[in-house]
Enzyme design. Sequence first.
Site: not given
Length: 328
Positions: A118, A142
Site C-alpha cells: 500500500t 495498517y
Amino acid sequence: MNAHVLVTGGAGYIGSHACKALRAAGFVPVTFDNLVTGWKDAVKFGPFEQGDLLEKSRLAEVFAKYSPVAVMHFAALSQVGESMSEPGRYWRNNVLGSLNLIEAAAEAGCLNFVFSSTCATYGEQDNVLLDEDSAQLPINAYGSSKRAIEEILENFGHSAGMQSVIFRYFNVAGADPEGEVGEFHRPETHLVPIILEAIDGKRPELTIFGTDYDTPDGTCIRDYVHVCDLVDAHVLGLRWLLDGRGTRVFNLGTGTGFSVREVMDASGVVTNRPVPWEEGPRRAGDCTRLVSGSTRARVELGWSPGRSTLQEMIADAWRWHQSGHYEG
Ligand code: UDP
C-alpha cells in the site's frame, strides 16, 4: 493443464476481481479466505478453500493439494482508522498471517509471490509524487504492518529464493463492468461506496474527515485507480515472475490526485443526484496527500490504467451498488 495460483482473500473486493482476471488469462485461481470480511458468493472463478492464515497446517494442506505456481496475497485487514484503534489485530492478522503464508509457500517450493502492499507505507511526505524509491515512513498501523511484510519477503528472497512482485496500491475504486463482482464491505468505510450509499439514502450523509488540510480545498488528496486496471497489473506481475524477471516493487496509481470534495462532486455529476454531506473532524492516521509516481509499472510491466478516470470508476461502482450484493 492450466496452472493454479493461490489467491488469499479471493472472496474480497480486489481478490475476487483478480480471480476473474486470472481465469481470463488462463490460470486457475484457488481462493483461500476465512470469510471474515469476504463473501462466499464472490468466489466464482475457481475452487474455494476456507481457512485462516493464522493456521499454518491448513496452508500446507492447500499448497500440497494444488501445487500452485504462485501466490497472490490479498488477504488483510485494510482500514486505516481501525488500524489506529486496534493495532494488535493488524499486527497479528496481517504480519503473523503473512509470515505463515510466506513460510508455507517457501516450504512447498512455491517461490513466486505477488503481494498487495500500500501507499500507506510512504506516510506523510513533502514530495508531490511518491515513487517506489521514496522513503517509507508509515504513520498508521495498517501501513506499518504492510511495510513489515515487505521486509519479510525481502528476507525470504535471500534465504529461500522467494521472488516477489510488491504492488503498492493507491486508492482502489470501481467494480467489474460486467457486474459479476464488486465492492461490498460490512461495515463500509471507503470513500466512493460511502458517497454512493449517501446518494442512495442508505446512510444519512457523507462525513468529510477533515477540511483543514493543507490542500487547495482543505480535504485530503488521493490517487484513485480502477480495480480492473489494478488486477490487470497483477496478471502482468505474475507473468513477470513466471518469466524469471525477479523481485520488484511497483506503485499502482495513475499519478493524478483528487480531493475528497472532488470525488464527492464527480459522484453527484455521474449519478445525477445530490450528495448529502457534512464536515467532520480529521480521521486518525490519514495522510494529507498520497499520489503515485506511476512510471515504473507503465514502462516495465507495460501497464496502462485505461479505465481509471474518476467518471468511469464512479459509474461502474454505481452500477454495482444498484444491482450487486452478496448474501454470504
Ligand atoms: N473519507 C472521508 N469520509 C469517509 C471515508 C473516507 O472523508 O466517510 C476520506 C478519508 O479521510 C481519505 C479519503 O476519503 O482522505 C479516502 O479514504 P478511504 O478510507 O476510502 O481510503 P484510504 O485512503 O484510507 O485507504
